[in-house]
Scaffold this active site. Structure first.
Site, PDB file in Angstrom:
ATOM      1  N   ASP A 194       0.871  -1.180   0.000  1.00  0.00           N
ATOM      2  CA  ASP A 194       0.000   0.000   0.000  1.00  0.00           C
ATOM      3  C   ASP A 194       0.905   1.226   0.000  1.00  0.00           C
ATOM      4  O   ASP A 194       2.072   1.115  -0.372  1.00  0.00           O
ATOM      5  CB  ASP A 194      -0.991  -0.031   1.177  1.00  0.00           C
ATOM      6  CG  ASP A 194      -2.303   0.689   0.838  1.00  0.00           C
ATOM      7  OD1 ASP A 194      -2.236   1.794   0.276  1.00  0.00           O
ATOM      8  OD2 ASP A 194      -3.386   0.153   1.125  1.00  0.00           O
ATOM      9  N   HIS A 216       2.198   1.758  -3.075  1.00  0.00           N
ATOM     10  CA  HIS A 216       1.267   2.607  -3.806  1.00  0.00           C
ATOM     11  C   HIS A 216       1.743   4.053  -3.799  1.00  0.00           C
ATOM     12  O   HIS A 216       0.964   4.959  -4.033  1.00  0.00           O
ATOM     13  CB  HIS A 216      -0.148   2.492  -3.236  1.00  0.00           C
ATOM     14  CG  HIS A 216      -0.750   1.134  -3.379  1.00  0.00           C
ATOM     15  ND1 HIS A 216      -2.024   0.827  -2.984  1.00  0.00           N
ATOM     16  CD2 HIS A 216      -0.236  -0.027  -3.876  1.00  0.00           C
ATOM     17  CE1 HIS A 216      -2.284  -0.448  -3.226  1.00  0.00           C
ATOM     18  NE2 HIS A 216      -1.202  -0.992  -3.762  1.00  0.00           N
TER      19      HIS A 216
END
Ligand SMILES: *[C@@H]1O[C@H](CO)[C@@H](O)[C@H](O)[C@H]1NC(C)=O
Ligand SMILES: *[C@@H]1O[C@H](CO)[C@@H](O)[C@H](O)[C@H]1NC(C)=O
Ligand SMILES: *[C@@H]1O[C@H](CO)[C@@H](O)[C@H](O)[C@H]1NC(C)=O
Ligand SMILES: *[C@@H]1O[C@H](CO)[C@@H](O)[C@H](O)[C@H]1NC(C)=O
Ligand SMILES: *[C@@H]1O[C@H](CO)[C@@H](O)[C@H](O)[C@H]1NC(C)=O
Ligand SMILES: *[C@@H]1O[C@H](CO)[C@@H](O)[C@H](O)[C@H]1NC(C)=O
Length: 354
Positions: A194, A216
């Site tokens: 993430d 991410h």
């Protein structure tokens, strides 16, 4: 003052600073007592029982050192597994030390959105010039480091959730910063599934020399997914000299519902490699694609010298979705991201031709 009293004072002071005895924690039941008596504490090869927080409310100016392996037994609760509070404290890992959350025993491909309840890992809630350094966090079950602090310097962290890539790790955010002021995070590595860093709210932050793998990206997540709320001002945030490799995004703004402002944000000298979706993604309709009526503002966004490569024919170097009248005064320069996906911008930054 008599010599005797002076000697006594000296020895008490000395004992308090360095020569404290019984200040090593090897079992959970020792924690409360040691925290009460000691300002120089070692946590050595501690196994924490599941479902209990290692709550480290340190005395002002304390030093705390993790050595060996600190392992957290499995229990399905929200965490955080560790929470550090205190003023002007130093928290560090000895060479070779590891904190292991055993995420592999929780991962189920559903992250924080369902499945097993997974504990968040390491919470920093300190004030007054605290330092966290040389800490190795292994296999976060959910979010890794959560920061709600003022005047904090974090450096030489390794966040290693690489095993989660093939085993269903999700929402393993590296550094999540909310309601914080004067934060410096540098010289650290994040390998996860993430955001590498995600800023939610606060002022005066610098993120420098971070290596992010499989993440991410270097992100903002501002506002609320579910309701319109006043989010306040997030201001003066800089990301510099970072490398983001192999994940979904390089730079990502997620703005949601509510009112508020993100301003005076600078990204500079950011290298991207093998990014799969969007190199730079400003996503003002996050979580509600196509709804451009939301009003959270992004102003004074400077991006310069962002370069590198994308991975995949559709991977898009630049993707800008701004809401009506919600973006202003963006100066971009030196954007050179190689990729064959078509850029999309519904707002034009100065100095960048979409
Ligand atoms: C804390 O204790 C360690 C080991 O006993 C010692 O090396 C160190 O200097 C002490 N630190 C402080 C701040 O007193
Ligand atoms: C921690 O445990 C390991 C393995 O049992 C051992 O090798 C090491 O010496 C211990 N470390 C400390 C600081 O006690
Ligand atoms: C912005 O934040 C940095 C880092 O905390 C700080 O040094 C600088 O003074 C801040 N600038 C302003 C205008 O507040
Ligand atoms: C779009 O966002 C606005 C502002 O948050 C909200 O009031 C509205 O309900 C949303 N529209 C849809 C179709 O979800
Ligand atoms: C953007 O550039 C303009 C023109 O040079 C300048 O007036 C403005 O202050 C710059 N804004 C930021 C956020 O750097
Ligand atoms: C943007 O920056 C300029 C100075 O460059 C400043 O005057 C202005 O207040 C800033 N805008 C916002 C919304 O913070």
């Amino acid at each position: 003052m008599s010599l005797k009293i002076l000697c006594l004072l000296f020895s008490v002071t000395f004992a308090k600073a360095a020569g404290q005895t019984g200040c090593t924690i090897t079992e959970y039941k020792q924690v409360d007592d040691v925290l009460k008596r000691c300002t120089n504490i070692t946590i050595s090869n501690l196994t924490m029982p599941g479902g209990i927080q290692l709550k480290l409310d340190l005395q002002k100016g304390s030093t705390l050192t993790f050595e060996g392996t600190t392992v957290f037994e499995v229990a399905h609760w929200e965490g955080h597994l560790v929470e550090v509070t205190g003023e002007g404290v130093l928290v560090q890992g000895a060479p070779g030390s590891i904190l292991n959350a055993q995420g592999e025993k929780y991962w189920d491909g559903q992250g924080g959105n369902g499945g097993l309840t997974k504990p968040k890992f390491f919470k920093i809630g300190t004030t007054g010039g605290s330092v966290f350094r040389h800490i190795y966090l292994l296999n976060c079950a959910h979010f890794c480091v959560g920061i709600t602090a003022s005047d904090v310097h974090v450096h030489h962290f390794t966040i290693d959730v690489v095993a989660g890539n093939l085993r269903g790790g999700l929402n393993t955010d590296g550094f999540g910063v909310s309601n914080s002021h004067n934060v410096l995070i540098e010289d650290s590595v994040v390998m996860n599934q993430d955001d590498c860093v995600v800023v939610n709210r606060g002022t005066n932050m610098v993120f420098r020399n971070l290596q992010c793998y499989g993440t991410h990206g270097l992100s903002f997540s501002v506002g609320d997914s579910h309701k319109d709320a006043v989010n306040g001002v997030t201001k003066n945030i800089t990301f510099e000299d970072c490398h983001v490799a192999d994940g979904l995004y390089g730079i990502h703004f997620k703005t949601k519902r509510g009112t508020g402002l993100v301003t005076d944000v600078t990204y500079k000298n950011i290298k991207l490699s093998g990014i799969q979706e969007d190199g730079i993604y400003i996503n003002q309709d996050y979580g509600d694609i196509g709804n451009t009526s939301r009003s959270l503002q992004i102003a004074n966004l400077s991006i310069n010298n962002v370069y590198g490569s994308m991975n995949g024919a559709l991977a898009r170097p630049v993707h800008v979705v701004c809401n009506e009248n919600a973006c202003s005064n963006w100066n971009w320069s030196g954007i050179s991201i190689e990729g064959t996906g078509k850029n999309y911008c519904n707002f034009s930054p100065n100095g960048f031709n979409c």
